[in-house]
Design a protein around this motif. Structure first.
Motif, PDB file in Angstrom:
ATOM      1  N   ARG A 218       0.836  -1.195   0.000  1.00 12.47           N
ATOM      2  CA  ARG A 218       0.000   0.000   0.000  1.00 12.47           C
ATOM      3  C   ARG A 218       0.874   1.249   0.000  1.00 12.47           C
ATOM      4  N   LEU A 219       0.579   2.176  -0.911  1.00 11.19           N
ATOM      5  CA  LEU A 219       1.336   3.426  -0.967  1.00 11.19           C
ATOM      6  C   LEU A 219       0.897   4.346   0.164  1.00 11.19           C
ATOM      7  N   THR A 220       1.835   5.084   0.698  1.00  9.26           N
ATOM      8  CA  THR A 220       1.561   5.990   1.809  1.00  9.26           C
ATOM      9  C   THR A 220       1.713   7.434   1.343  1.00  9.26           C
ATOM     10  N   GLU A 226       7.516  11.897  -1.576  1.00  6.34           N
ATOM     11  CA  GLU A 226       8.850  11.574  -2.115  1.00  6.34           C
ATOM     12  C   GLU A 226       8.867  11.653  -3.632  1.00  6.34           C
ATOM     13  N   TRP A 227       7.788  11.228  -4.275  1.00  4.14           N
ATOM     14  CA  TRP A 227       7.720  11.243  -5.734  1.00  4.14           C
ATOM     15  C   TRP A 227       7.304  12.601  -6.288  1.00  4.14           C
ATOM     16  N   GLY A 228       7.035  13.567  -5.424  1.00 10.52           N
ATOM     17  CA  GLY A 228       6.690  14.907  -5.893  1.00 10.52           C
ATOM     18  C   GLY A 228       5.251  15.080  -6.316  1.00 10.52           C
ATOM     19  N   SER A 229       4.364  14.169  -5.888  1.00 12.09           N
ATOM     20  CA  SER A 229       2.951  14.321  -6.252  1.00 12.09           C
ATOM     21  C   SER A 229       2.340  15.541  -5.582  1.00 12.09           C
ATOM     22  N   PHE A 230       2.761  15.815  -4.365  1.00 11.83           N
ATOM     23  CA  PHE A 230       2.388  17.053  -3.685  1.00 11.83           C
ATOM     24  C   PHE A 230       3.412  17.325  -2.593  1.00 11.83           C
ATOM     25  N   THR A 231       3.287  18.452  -1.930  1.00 14.37           N
ATOM     26  CA  THR A 231       4.268  18.890  -0.944  1.00 14.37           C
ATOM     27  C   THR A 231       3.845  18.449   0.461  1.00 14.37           C
ATOM     28  N   PRO A 232       4.764  18.449   1.421  1.00 14.33           N
ATOM     29  CA  PRO A 232       4.383  18.122   2.806  1.00 14.33           C
ATOM     30  C   PRO A 232       3.312  19.059   3.350  1.00 14.33           C
ATOM     31  N   GLU A 233       3.360  20.324   2.943  1.00 16.22           N
ATOM     32  CA  GLU A 233       2.356  21.286   3.415  1.00 16.22           C
ATOM     33  C   GLU A 233       0.964  20.921   2.908  1.00 16.22           C
ATOM     34  N   VAL A 234       0.866  20.524   1.647  1.00 15.87           N
ATOM     35  CA  VAL A 234      -0.422  20.111   1.086  1.00 15.87           C
ATOM     36  C   VAL A 234      -0.897  18.832   1.761  1.00 15.87           C
ATOM     37  N   ALA A 235       0.033  17.917   2.041  1.00 18.78           N
ATOM     38  CA  ALA A 235      -0.329  16.681   2.726  1.00 18.78           C
ATOM     39  C   ALA A 235      -0.910  16.981   4.103  1.00 18.78           C
ATOM     40  N   GLU A 236      -0.302  17.923   4.820  1.00 20.39           N
ATOM     41  CA  GLU A 236      -0.815  18.306   6.137  1.00 20.39           C
ATOM     42  C   GLU A 236      -2.213  18.905   6.020  1.00 20.39           C
ATOM     43  N   PHE A 237      -2.415  19.732   5.002  1.00 20.52           N
ATOM     44  CA  PHE A 237      -3.724  20.350   4.791  1.00 20.52           C
ATOM     45  C   PHE A 237      -4.780  19.291   4.457  1.00 20.52           C
ATOM     46  N   LEU A 238      -4.448  18.352   3.555  1.00 19.30           N
ATOM     47  CA  LEU A 238      -5.407  17.319   3.171  1.00 19.30           C
ATOM     48  C   LEU A 238      -5.739  16.408   4.344  1.00 19.30           C
ATOM     49  N   GLN A 239      -4.742  16.099   5.157  1.00 19.42           N
ATOM     50  CA  GLN A 239      -5.004  15.278   6.335  1.00 19.42           C
ATOM     51  C   GLN A 239      -5.982  15.978   7.268  1.00 19.42           C
ATOM     52  N   ALA A 240      -5.783  17.278   7.458  1.00 21.63           N
ATOM     53  CA  ALA A 240      -6.694  18.037   8.318  1.00 21.63           C
ATOM     54  C   ALA A 240      -8.108  18.018   7.757  1.00 21.63           C
ATOM     55  N   CYS A 241      -8.244  18.140   6.436  1.00 14.77           N
ATOM     56  CA  CYS A 241      -9.566  18.151   5.804  1.00 14.77           C
ATOM     57  C   CYS A 241     -10.282  16.815   5.989  1.00 14.77           C
TER      58      CYS A 241
END
Length: 477
Positions: A218-220, A226-241
């Motif tokens: 399973r991809l995390t 790491e692959w550049g699909s999005f940034t850590p900041e966007v990941a934090e925002f999406l997790q919050a959403c």
């Protein structure tokens, strides 16, 4: 296909290729190829079965099985299963007094192992982790996606009967009927890979097989960062959403990575919540314990009994006390049921939609909701969308083959008769000008400087996001 597709040579074969031990057939000379956008398309040499082995292969396939489904639960990588095929082949050849050279025998054994225990000519592609998609356009035209690029491969089926044998082996274990009465089937391989099969007369060049493969593990979210699909900041925002139970729609074109992103977003759902997943072909791989997985079911052969479509499952899921509903893809009238669920207390729902931009996604949802046959005015459906969906995450496959999140857009409600959209993040390259996201690689997902209107909901869920995530203090957007 504006650029020349590079040749897939034998040097790209993985070291554990099941065919690596076979004697190589001499490559036929390249045949004249059509011109595509002014560039000469080069057909790679084909790895054809020798004529005698091909004839024996076709003749012996049905003779080595006692029942059509005998080998359905076996696989070509198991040495014990391979030995069963070899032993039966030896008996049949002795009885028929067929004399083969050692090279021909080795080739025939491997070919029958692939046909009876695997997936025929495309077995090396299925087993290889280097190829993410396999497309059989005709017996002698097989393409595969390698690192985001489509390439014609050297593998070929012997004939149409060979392709159809493989197609039946794929659909039979799932109790799906592939016949003139039902010429199109959706199925999946034992590893979860998605398969779509169409046979003649609809497929003019012969039975067509399209396989969408998925990674073993399973991809995390860390993989996508790491692959550049999005940034850590966007990941934090999406997790919050996701944790704050916003309703999120992942939008994108075919093969853009929507299901992969949906899988990652689903991983943010807290473990204590009850999740119901609904899919045409089960692809989601959720790690949570409290998950109910539902999959559509075709009708029984020759009847309309037993059919369950996504819309039926969405309606049924509402009676299962779900905390979250995750629909693999909305492609018909179930969009209306999904919107109603989002508007009636089932917050935090996730789904995907085929569309090219967030604005197109809204229009697509309108069209799909109209397909429910409820005869509702478009204005009413549009208001349902505006009140139900909080966020659209646009996924795209760029020109360099990479898959990235290119827009994160908030739905802010209605202004007159139009849904108001506000980009929170958008993908840009240094030389990009104009509206929308850049379609080439080398860029990054940048904040637009606008804060979403649902910040209070995120804070109530325990997320106090820094203003830097949304571009506070930046002047270069």
């Amino acid at each position: 296909m504006g650029s020349r597709i590079s040749r897939l040579t034998r040097t790209t074969q993985p070291a554990d290729d099941p065919l690596s031990g076979l004697p190589e057939e001499p490559a036929p000379p390249s045949s004249p190829a059509p011109l595509i956008n002014g560039d000469e398309y080069e057909v790679p040499p084909k790895k054809e079965t020798s004529p005698r082995v091909a004839a024996l292969r076709k003749q012996l396939r049905p003779k080595l099985v006692s029942t059509p489904d005998e080998f359905d639960e076996m696989n070509s990588t198991n040495p014990e299963h391979q030995q069963i095929v070899r032993d039966r082949l030896k008996v049949v050849l002795e009885r028929a007094r067929v004399q083969l050279s050692p090279e021909e025998l080795a080739e025939l054994e491997q070919a029958l192992i692939h046909d009876l225990l695997g997936f025929g000519a495309i077995e090396p592609l299925v087993q290889s982790k280097s190829f993410s998609e396999i497309m059989v356009n005709a017996p002698d035209v097989i393409f595969a996606e390698y690192k985001g690029k489509l390439q014609e491969t050297e593998y070929v089926f012997d004939d149409e009967d060979h392709v159809r044998w493989t197609a039946q082996r794929i659909v039979r274990p799932l109790q799906r009927d592939l016949s003139r009465r039902n010429p199109m089937v959706d199925a999946r391989l034992p590893d979860g890979s998605r398969v779509h099969v169409i046979m003649p007369p609809s497929a003019l060049s012969g039975t067509t097989i399209t396989i969408r493969k998925f990674p073993d593990k399973r991809l995390t979210v860390d993989n996508l960062i790491e692959w550049g699909s999005f940034t850590p900041e966007v990941a934090e925002f999406l997790q919050a959403c996701v944790v704050a139970k916003l309703n999120v729609v992942v939008s994108g074109g075919t093969g853009s990575g929507k299901t992969t992103l949906l899988n990652v977003l689903s991983s943010f759902i807290p473990d204590e919540e009850r999740i119901v997943t609904i899919e045409d072909s089960a692809e989601l791989q959720l790690a949570q314990r409290h998950v109910v997985r539902l999959e559509t079911c075709p009708a029984l052969p020759g009847t309309e009994d037993g059919r369950l479509v996504i819309r039926d499952l969405v309606k049924g899921s509402l009676r299962m006390r779900p905390d979250r509903i995750v629909v693999g893809e909305c492609r018909s009238g179930e969009a209306l049921d999904m919107l109603q669920a989002m508007n009636t207390g089932h917050d935090g729902s996730l789904t995907t939609v085929h569309s090219n931009s967030p604005r197109d996604c809204v229009g697509r949802l309108e069209t799909l909701a109209l397909m429910a046959g409820m005869d509702l005015p478009v204005a009413i459906i549009r208001r349902q969308i505006a009140s139900a969906v909080n966020l659209i995450v646009q996924q795209a496959r760029l020109k360099d083959g990479s898959r990235k999140v290119v827009q994160v857009t908030e739905l802010q409600g209605m202004e007159g008769e139009q849904v108001v959209l506000q980009d929170i993040f958008i993908y840009k390259t240094p030389d990009h000008r104009g509206g929308g996201y850049s379609h080439v690689g080398g860029g990054s997902l940048e904040p637009t400087g606008f804060r979403p209107s649902f910040m209070e909901r995120l804070e109530q869920a325990g997320f106090k996001l820094s203003g830097r995530i949304f571009g506070a203090g930046r002047t270069n957007f």
